[in-house]
Design an enzyme around this catalytic site. Structure first.
Site, short mmCIF file in Angstrom:
data_model
loop_
_atom_site.label_atom_id
_atom_site.label_comp_id
_atom_site.label_asym_id
_atom_site.label_seq_id
_atom_site.Cartn_x
_atom_site.Cartn_y
_atom_site.Cartn_z
N THR A 117 -95.88 60.07 91.12
CA THR A 117 -95.13 61.00 90.28
C THR A 117 -94.63 62.20 91.07
OG1 THR A 117 -95.41 62.59 88.46
CG2 THR A 117 -97.39 62.01 89.65
N TYR A 141 -103.18 65.98 86.50
CA TYR A 141 -102.43 64.71 86.52
C TYR A 141 -101.86 64.46 87.91
CZ TYR A 141 -98.50 61.55 85.83
OH TYR A 141 -97.61 60.51 85.96
C1 UD1 Z 1 -94.07 65.96 83.77
C2 UD1 Z 1 -94.34 65.61 85.19
C3 UD1 Z 1 -93.90 64.19 85.47
C4 UD1 Z 1 -94.65 63.29 84.53
C5 UD1 Z 1 -94.33 63.67 83.12
C6 UD1 Z 1 -95.16 62.82 82.20
C7 UD1 Z 1 -94.24 67.56 86.59
C8 UD1 Z 1 -93.40 68.36 87.53
N1 UD1 Z 1 -93.62 66.50 86.06
O1 UD1 Z 1 -92.69 66.05 83.59
O2 UD1 Z 1 -94.22 63.84 86.78
O3 UD1 Z 1 -94.28 61.96 84.78
O4 UD1 Z 1 -94.66 65.04 82.91
O5 UD1 Z 1 -95.87 63.52 81.29
O6 UD1 Z 1 -95.40 67.84 86.37
N2 UD1 Z 1 -89.36 70.53 77.23
C9 UD1 Z 1 -88.96 71.29 76.14
N3 UD1 Z 1 -89.33 70.88 74.88
C10 UD1 Z 1 -90.09 69.76 74.67
C11 UD1 Z 1 -90.51 69.00 75.78
C12 UD1 Z 1 -90.13 69.41 77.05
O7 UD1 Z 1 -88.27 72.30 76.30
O8 UD1 Z 1 -90.41 69.47 73.51
C13 UD1 Z 1 -88.90 70.91 78.57
C14 UD1 Z 1 -90.01 71.22 79.56
O9 UD1 Z 1 -90.36 72.56 79.50
C15 UD1 Z 1 -89.32 70.82 80.88
C16 UD1 Z 1 -88.40 69.67 80.49
O10 UD1 Z 1 -88.22 69.79 79.09
O11 UD1 Z 1 -88.50 71.88 81.34
C17 UD1 Z 1 -89.00 68.29 80.77
O12 UD1 Z 1 -90.32 68.23 80.23
P1 UD1 Z 1 -91.11 66.84 80.06
O13 UD1 Z 1 -90.19 65.83 79.50
O14 UD1 Z 1 -92.36 67.15 79.32
O15 UD1 Z 1 -91.45 66.37 81.53
P2 UD1 Z 1 -92.03 67.20 82.77
O16 UD1 Z 1 -93.04 68.19 82.32
O17 UD1 Z 1 -90.88 67.66 83.60
#
Ligand code: UD1
Length: 331
Positions: A117, A141
């Site tokens: 990841t 993780y």
């Molecule tokens: C993280 C991990 C990734 C992992 C994935 C699985 C890191 C850098 N990345 O991705 O390797 O495979 O989790 O769980 O640790 N967001 C919102 N609202 C929401 C959900 C997300 O604003 O309801 C935003 C988050 O703040 C982020 C982006 O969307 O900026 C992506 O978030 P998300 O889809 O949860 O994935 P990551 O946290 O990037």
């Protein structure tokens, strides 16, 4: 034909890889404990229900079937959960991988693909990571996966096997033909969450942080379509079969989208205006994380087919509608 063993093949990413392997005529065995996978996601492969950390079971499967290669997907993947229950992640992701590797060595399996990841990188200069970027994960993780990477390299270093480690950036979207998809309940991943909102499964969608140092203030990620990611696995397997050396490769497109851009893409695809709530930053989130992904192309000859946010979102939304229709049907 020697089969391939796919751990976690009933899960989101594993099931898409299994489908592509089966489509090109591979014999595939899946082992999955169904903790977050689904029986009907396994299409055209034999499903064995069990634990990846079960040395006796795995050694028996590997030896009896003369397994050619192991593709290891089975893992817990929810970052916030890894912060509140770290030992669950070290147990299932790290300790189970150690047992799986021991069974592979004992049974003479010489090819291993590992799902790693982007979370192994942590905060990177400029929000970009290539494979040489120092790995300083900021959550359990990421650490649980990084430890597995280290074990795998050490096992390969003694000549027991060769491996490809694929470091996934933000995987999204579903099979364009709608046969399988991402069915995870209580999803925390952005694109799935926004699509759930578009089909009415959620009242609103939260944007976690609007004050990042990015053009629109929201977090930027490198979203890769699951079918392109799956294709990278088939190429990695071919590379190992052609006696290619062990590799660690980023899997992304090399550019990103902000949270707001994702929300807008889902609004376009669904024709709905969504109820967006701006919230403070989520613990453990980075402002930006983009892959330098040239190595995946250069070393495996991989080319993306779906590098298009609207396409990613369209496939994710179609799957979400299917799940919503199923849920609405009388039992
Ligand atoms: C993280 C991990 C990734 C992992 C994935 C699985 C890191 C850098 N990345 O991705 O390797 O495979 O989790 O769980 O640790 N967001 C919102 N609202 C929401 C959900 C997300 O604003 O309801 C935003 C988050 O703040 C982020 C982006 O969307 O900026 C992506 O978030 P998300 O889809 O949860 O994935 P990551 O946290 O990037």
């Amino acid at each position: 034909m020697s089969p391939i063993l796919v751990t976690g093949g009933a899960g989101y990413i594993g099931s898409h890889v299994v489908q592509q392997l089966v489509a090109r005529g591979e014999r595939v065995l899946v082992i999955d404990n169904l903790s977050s996978g689904f029986t009907d996601a396994v299409r055209g492969a034999e499903l064995i229900i069990g634990e990846v950390g079960d040395r006796v079971l795995i050694t028996r499967i590997l030896s009896q079937n003369r397994v050619d290669a192991v593709l290891h997907f089975a893992a817990h993947t929810i970052v916030p959960e890894s912060m509140s229950d770290p030992l669950k992640y070290y147990g299932n992701n790290t300790c189970s991988t150690r047992n799986l590797l021991a069974s592979c060595v004992e049974s003479g399996v010489r090819r291993f693909l590992f799902s790693s990841t982007a979370a192994v990188y942590g905060m990177t200069p400029g929000g970009v990571a290539d494979e040489q970027t120092p790995t300083l994960p900021i959550n359990p993780y990421g650490r649980s996966k990084l430890m597995s990477e280290a074990m795998l390299r050490d096992v390969s270093a003694i000549g027991a096997m060769r491996h490809v480690i694929l470091r996934y950036f933000n995987v999204a979207g579903c099979d364009p033909l709608g046969r399988i998809g991402q069915s995870t309940p209580n999803a925390t991943l952005l694109i799935k969450a926004v699509c759930e909102c578009a089909v009415g499964k959620r009242e609103s969608i939260s944007i976690f942080g609007t004050d990042y140092d990015t053009p629109d203030g929201t977090g930027i990620r490198d979203y890769i379509h699951v079918e392109d990611l799956a294709a990278a696995h088939l190429r990695a397997l071919d590379h190992l079969r052609a006696d290619g050396e062990s590799l660690t490769l980023n899997c992304g497109y090399g550019h990103g989208y902000s949270v707001r851009e994702v929300v807008e893409a889902v609004e376009r695809a669904s024709g709905k205006s969504l109820n967006v709530i701006e919230k403070p930053r989520r613990d453990g989130d980075l402002p930006m994380l983009i892959a330098r992904a040239d190595q995946l192309r250069a070393r495996l000859g991989w080319q993306p087919a779906h590098d298009d946010l609207d396409f990613i979102v369209a496939t994710a939304l179609a799957w979400e509608r299917k799940l919503a229709d199923r849920a609405a049907q009388p039992r």
